[in-house]
Design a protein around this motif. Sequence first.
Motif, mmCIF file in Angstrom:
data_model
loop_
_atom_site.group_PDB
_atom_site.id
_atom_site.type_symbol
_atom_site.label_atom_id
_atom_site.label_comp_id
_atom_site.label_asym_id
_atom_site.label_seq_id
_atom_site.Cartn_x
_atom_site.Cartn_y
_atom_site.Cartn_z
ATOM 1 N N ASP A 220 27.213 19.281 -16.900
ATOM 2 C CA ASP A 220 28.596 18.938 -17.182
ATOM 3 C C ASP A 220 29.063 19.499 -18.520
ATOM 4 O O ASP A 220 30.215 19.327 -18.890
ATOM 5 N N HIS A 221 28.174 20.143 -19.274
ATOM 6 C CA HIS A 221 28.548 20.702 -20.558
ATOM 7 C C HIS A 221 29.519 21.863 -20.380
ATOM 8 O O HIS A 221 29.319 22.737 -19.542
ATOM 9 N N GLN A 222 30.565 21.859 -21.174
ATOM 10 C CA GLN A 222 31.505 22.975 -21.222
ATOM 11 C C GLN A 222 31.298 23.668 -22.563
ATOM 12 O O GLN A 222 31.685 23.141 -23.605
ATOM 13 N N SER B 265 24.470 24.293 -18.021
ATOM 14 C CA SER B 265 25.851 24.014 -18.436
ATOM 15 C C SER B 265 26.800 24.997 -17.768
ATOM 16 O O SER B 265 26.387 25.959 -17.118
ATOM 17 N N HIS B 266 28.081 24.727 -17.957
ATOM 18 C CA HIS B 266 29.119 25.691 -17.616
ATOM 19 C C HIS B 266 29.408 26.462 -18.905
ATOM 20 O O HIS B 266 30.222 26.042 -19.719
ATOM 21 N N ALA B 267 28.720 27.563 -19.085
ATOM 22 C CA ALA B 267 28.766 28.292 -20.344
ATOM 23 C C ALA B 267 29.589 29.564 -20.219
ATOM 24 O O ALA B 267 29.330 30.391 -19.345
ATOM 25 N N LYS B 268 30.556 29.714 -21.089
ATOM 26 C CA LYS B 268 31.304 30.964 -21.201
ATOM 27 C C LYS B 268 30.641 31.771 -22.308
ATOM 28 O O LYS B 268 30.606 31.354 -23.468
ATOM 29 N N ARG C 294 38.891 28.457 -27.977
ATOM 30 C CA ARG C 294 37.804 27.766 -27.277
ATOM 31 C C ARG C 294 38.298 26.666 -26.347
ATOM 32 O O ARG C 294 37.606 26.252 -25.429
ATOM 33 N N ARG D 214 36.086 23.620 -24.862
ATOM 34 C CA ARG D 214 34.671 23.982 -24.860
ATOM 35 C C ARG D 214 34.031 23.743 -26.230
ATOM 36 O O ARG D 214 34.648 23.965 -27.257
ATOM 37 N N ARG D 215 32.769 23.330 -26.205
ATOM 38 C CA ARG D 215 32.020 23.100 -27.435
ATOM 39 C C ARG D 215 31.412 24.420 -27.903
ATOM 40 O O ARG D 215 30.703 25.084 -27.155
ATOM 41 N N SER E 83 22.928 28.762 -19.563
ATOM 42 C CA SER E 83 23.625 28.983 -18.291
ATOM 43 C C SER E 83 23.052 28.107 -17.178
ATOM 44 O O SER E 83 23.781 27.695 -16.271
ATOM 45 N N GLU F 59 31.316 33.959 -17.334
ATOM 46 C CA GLU F 59 31.153 32.518 -17.184
ATOM 47 C C GLU F 59 30.308 32.247 -15.944
ATOM 48 O O GLU F 59 30.828 31.944 -14.874
#
Length: 278
Positions: A11-13, A41-44, A61, A64-65, A38, A5
């Motif tokens: 602000d995107h999760q 967004s805040h991308a996992k 999830r 998260r989207r 990345s 992560e």
Amino acid sequence: MSAAEPPGDGDHQLLVLIDPLARRYDGESVRIAKDVLSAGSHAKICLPDGPDEFARALSRRGARRPVVVGDDHALLRAVSQLHRERELSESTLSLIPVGAAHSLELAHALGVPRGAVAAARTVLDGAVRRLDLLVDDSDGVVLGELRIPAASPPAGPPHTIWDTCRTLVAALVRPAPPSPSGPSRTHRLRVEADGVLLNDLDRPVEGVSVTAQGDGGLADVVIRTTSGETLTAEAKAVTVAGPDFRYRADIQVAGPVRTRTWTVRAGAWGLILPPVDG
């Protein structure tokens, strides 16, 4: 399965699910997609090794989207799982198409941009479009087009060694195709649209197609008879019955069955697509 992560400024999760076939087919496009997401967004980032890990990651999830990086198979896998979990209507999916051209026909027909950069930017800046879905009486889903009889899948690299074995066996036992001058195969099918009989068993057909209109709440039904007629209708529910038949739903072949009903679910799922100008 590995996951990371990295920090992001947006602000995107997001939960980014990278299909293993996409990693093998075009690692550079996958890397580009990861970098763009990345950075914005805040991308996992999840790297499932197969369908089971893909399903577990999607089910966990949280808020998260989901973003699927892969081909039509990966998109359909995600939609089917969310439908089975009865969470499809509350979810919004994104797709970054990575794969062979023949495996991305559905994605492009739905309006997903071509190319990793454009698709990744759409994930961040696109708009949600609610799309119709065809759901059959066995809880299967169709995102695009249904065809009866099932057309042969397009040629392309198999996904697993088992697909390779099936392809080799089929090549050994498959009879030679008829000559172009020979008669075409016919099928005796009873087709009803919203309870109205369109075709009965006494009128052979060459094929039937059912396509969700996208966001109109109806499906387009087209029947091609052996006499050269083309019958069309719009309906919310379509029932096909007859001797054992196979059908192709998007990219998957199913059957044989003797009867099946498909019903349109209006606005059943959400896909992030480029904003429509104007």
